[in-house]
Design a protein around this motif. Structure first.
Motif, mmCIF file in Angstrom:
data_model
loop_
_atom_site.group_PDB
_atom_site.id
_atom_site.type_symbol
_atom_site.label_atom_id
_atom_site.label_comp_id
_atom_site.label_asym_id
_atom_site.label_seq_id
_atom_site.Cartn_x
_atom_site.Cartn_y
_atom_site.Cartn_z
ATOM 1 N N TYR A 41 46.621 28.958 36.782
ATOM 2 C CA TYR A 41 45.859 29.752 37.751
ATOM 3 C C TYR A 41 45.737 31.193 37.272
ATOM 4 O O TYR A 41 44.666 31.806 37.341
ATOM 5 C CB TYR A 41 46.550 29.701 39.119
ATOM 6 C CG TYR A 41 45.813 30.381 40.240
ATOM 7 C CD1 TYR A 41 45.023 29.657 41.123
ATOM 8 C CD2 TYR A 41 45.905 31.761 40.438
ATOM 9 C CE1 TYR A 41 44.344 30.277 42.170
ATOM 10 C CE2 TYR A 41 45.237 32.399 41.468
ATOM 11 C CZ TYR A 41 44.460 31.650 42.331
ATOM 12 O OH TYR A 41 43.796 32.270 43.365
ATOM 13 N N ILE A 42 46.838 31.743 36.766
ATOM 14 C CA ILE A 42 46.823 33.116 36.256
ATOM 15 C C ILE A 42 45.897 33.229 35.048
ATOM 16 O O ILE A 42 45.085 34.158 34.944
ATOM 17 C CB ILE A 42 48.250 33.568 35.896
ATOM 18 C CG1 ILE A 42 49.149 33.587 37.141
ATOM 19 C CG2 ILE A 42 48.226 34.951 35.247
ATOM 20 C CD1 ILE A 42 50.631 33.776 36.831
ATOM 21 N N ALA A 43 46.001 32.272 34.131
ATOM 22 C CA ALA A 43 45.156 32.291 32.934
ATOM 23 C C ALA A 43 43.676 32.207 33.309
ATOM 24 O O ALA A 43 42.830 32.917 32.741
ATOM 25 C CB ALA A 43 45.538 31.142 32.006
ATOM 26 N N ASP A 44 43.353 31.354 34.268
ATOM 27 C CA ASP A 44 41.961 31.206 34.709
ATOM 28 C C ASP A 44 41.424 32.509 35.307
ATOM 29 O O ASP A 44 40.242 32.837 35.161
ATOM 30 C CB ASP A 44 41.842 30.081 35.735
ATOM 31 C CG ASP A 44 42.063 28.697 35.133
ATOM 32 O OD1 ASP A 44 42.015 28.572 33.891
ATOM 33 O OD2 ASP A 44 42.303 27.748 35.906
ATOM 34 N N TYR A 46 42.041 35.520 34.402
ATOM 35 C CA TYR A 46 41.683 36.485 33.365
ATOM 36 C C TYR A 46 40.559 36.002 32.454
ATOM 37 O O TYR A 46 40.058 36.775 31.623
ATOM 38 C CB TYR A 46 42.909 36.810 32.513
ATOM 39 C CG TYR A 46 43.947 37.641 33.235
ATOM 40 C CD1 TYR A 46 43.743 38.993 33.483
ATOM 41 C CD2 TYR A 46 45.144 37.066 33.672
ATOM 42 C CE1 TYR A 46 44.694 39.757 34.135
ATOM 43 C CE2 TYR A 46 46.110 37.826 34.322
ATOM 44 C CZ TYR A 46 45.878 39.163 34.560
ATOM 45 O OH TYR A 46 46.809 39.915 35.212
ATOM 46 N N ALA A 47 40.168 34.746 32.577
ATOM 47 C CA ALA A 47 39.129 34.195 31.691
ATOM 48 C C ALA A 47 37.838 35.008 31.821
ATOM 49 O O ALA A 47 37.345 35.266 32.917
ATOM 50 C CB ALA A 47 38.874 32.733 32.044
ATOM 51 N N GLY A 48 37.316 35.423 30.685
ATOM 52 C CA GLY A 48 36.066 36.168 30.667
ATOM 53 C C GLY A 48 36.201 37.656 30.901
ATOM 54 O O GLY A 48 35.211 38.394 30.802
ATOM 55 N N LYS A 49 37.396 38.128 31.210
ATOM 56 C CA LYS A 49 37.601 39.562 31.425
ATOM 57 C C LYS A 49 37.859 40.249 30.080
ATOM 58 O O LYS A 49 38.280 39.610 29.114
ATOM 59 C CB LYS A 49 38.763 39.799 32.389
ATOM 60 C CG LYS A 49 38.544 39.196 33.781
ATOM 61 C CD LYS A 49 39.667 39.556 34.740
ATOM 62 C CE LYS A 49 39.547 38.821 36.074
ATOM 63 N NZ LYS A 49 38.335 39.176 36.818
ATOM 64 N N ASP A 50 37.610 41.547 30.060
ATOM 65 C CA ASP A 50 37.691 42.311 28.813
ATOM 66 C C ASP A 50 39.149 42.680 28.523
ATOM 67 O O ASP A 50 39.574 43.824 28.669
ATOM 68 C CB ASP A 50 36.830 43.568 28.913
ATOM 69 C CG ASP A 50 36.649 44.260 27.566
ATOM 70 O OD1 ASP A 50 37.088 43.688 26.547
ATOM 71 O OD2 ASP A 50 36.080 45.366 27.546
ATOM 72 N N CYS A 51 39.904 41.680 28.126
ATOM 73 C CA CYS A 51 41.322 41.859 27.821
ATOM 74 C C CYS A 51 41.747 40.751 26.858
ATOM 75 O O CYS A 51 41.023 39.784 26.649
ATOM 76 C CB CYS A 51 42.180 41.811 29.094
ATOM 77 S SG CYS A 51 42.024 40.267 30.029
#
Length: 397
Positions: A41-44, A46-51
């Protein structure tokens, strides 16, 4: 609009999302070292964010999120844990745990929710920030050897200059943010002793070596470690939390199992307690003619807040003038143990606290089936950590 105002505005706008995330985690708790869905859930998120995101840290469920600022600067790590506890929830909340016997009874759901929204907001502002912010999403705080140790061994602190962490506290007033310089959390050891004697019948006790009597003598004698071997100005506890000697009323048991833990506030005290513990155990067992098997495990170290880093956090919170914070309090050392201590051993760190008890509502301690935090503490935690991050990146320690 300055960077602090921009950050606080974003956090305010995302407060509802923060609460929604916290409630999702609360409904779907997972035990230490088994938090696979939580990690996903945490990984999802951040998906697509600039990090930059790394998952399965150390072969486990930990995640690292690096937010690279638009200018050169220091590397600051900020940590939140996300495991739950083997407790049956009894809060009656609309978003109570859906998993029997598992509950977020320590606030780690709140830690992760505020950290995710803070990270999301910092990502939006990253071009205006110097340095790098490393978000440490840590599993398994509750169970030794602890998730922190494994993540450090996997390199989560590589290149990191300082580390900050927050714990929300159900027994501290909402609106208070609290800190302490120096030793802030106790170190810990756990033990299990199996005493093995010779069983028999209550009518012929002379033919048996009674382990219940021997174990009772040990339970009493071991308390003298604190009262007679530890400096009165020092801190130590020895707790026997389990005495398993159940059997028939007229039968002398041949075996008894004791389990418990030790807390200390100085690492040198740890050695004294362990030495005295084993010496008393040897003496009692020899006196009663019985044998024993001992598993004595030193785990979490004393958590020591770096003085300068802690002063920086206090200064940042004072200067930020966060309206939701009513009091900034020097709270003194706290008796629980925390595996944040492993980070503090490796880098100058500060672990501080955000009150979560709303006046006039029932108060329950951490690890209680009715444990509850007022969700207003989440925004306070996010703003507090955000203020510390901005101050650190712009002015250092």
């Amino acid at each position: 609009m300055d960077i602090k105002t921009q950050l606080f505005t974003l956090l305010q706008q995302k407060e509802a999302e923060m609460i929604k995330i916290r409630r999702h985690f609360h409904e779907n708790p997972e035990l230490s070292f088994h938090e696979t869905k939580t990690a996903q859930y945490i990984a999802d998120f951040y998906a697509g964010k600039d990090c930059e995101v790394k998952t399965h840290i150390g072969g486990g469920n930990g995640l690292l999120v690096d937010i690279h600022g638009g200018k050169k600067g220091p590397v600051l790590a900020i940590r939140a844990d996300f495991d739950a506890l083997p407790i049956q929830e009894d809060t009656g909340l609309d978003f109570s745990s859906k998993t029997d016997g598992v509950m977020h009874a320590c606030g780690h759901d709140g830690h992760t929710a505020y950290m995710m929204i803070l990270a999301d907001s910092l990502i939006e502002l990253k071009d205006h920030l110097p340095g790098t912010i490393r978000i440490i999403h840590q599993p398994a705080e509750e169970v030794p050897p602890g998730g922190a140790k494994g993540m450090i061994e996997a390199g989560c602190l590589d290149g990191v200059d300082h580390v900050l962490g927050i714990h929300v506290m159900s027994m501290m007033p909402l609106g208070d943010v609290l800190y302490h310089k120096g030793s802030v959390h106790t170190g810990r050891a756990t033990f299990k002793v199996v005493l093995q004697g010779k069983g028999g019948h209550g009518s012929t006790p002379q033919d048996a070596n009674d382990t219940i009597v021997a174990a009772s003598q040990f339970v009493t004698a071991v308390q003298t470690i604190v009262s007679r071997r530890i400096d009165p100005f020092d801190t130590a506890t020895v707790t026997i939390g389990s005495f398993d000697g159940k059997g028939s009323a007229n039968v002398i048991k041949d075996s008894v199992t004791l389990e418990g833990d030790v807390r200390i506030m100085k690492e040198e005290t740890r050695e004294i307690v362990e030495k005295e513990f084993k010496q008393i155990l040897d003496g009692v067992c020899k006196a009663f003619g019985i044998e024993y098997d001992l598993d004595y495990a030193n785990d979490y170290p004393v958590c020591v807040n770096d003085e300068q880093t802690t002063e920086m956090v206090a200064a940042a919170l004072t200067e930020a003038q966060i309206p939701e914070i009513k009091h900034l309090v020097e709270c003194g050392p706290q008796t629980p143990s925390e595996d944040f201590a492993y980070y503090a051993k490796e880098r100058p760190s500060c672990f501080f606290f955000v009150g979560a008890h709303k006046e006039g509502t029932p108060m329950y301690p951490h690890h209680h089936p009715k444990f509850y935090i007022d969700e207003d503490c989440l925004l306070i935690a996010a703003k507090s950590m955000g203020a510390a991050v901005l101050h650190y990146l712009s002015e250092g320690v």
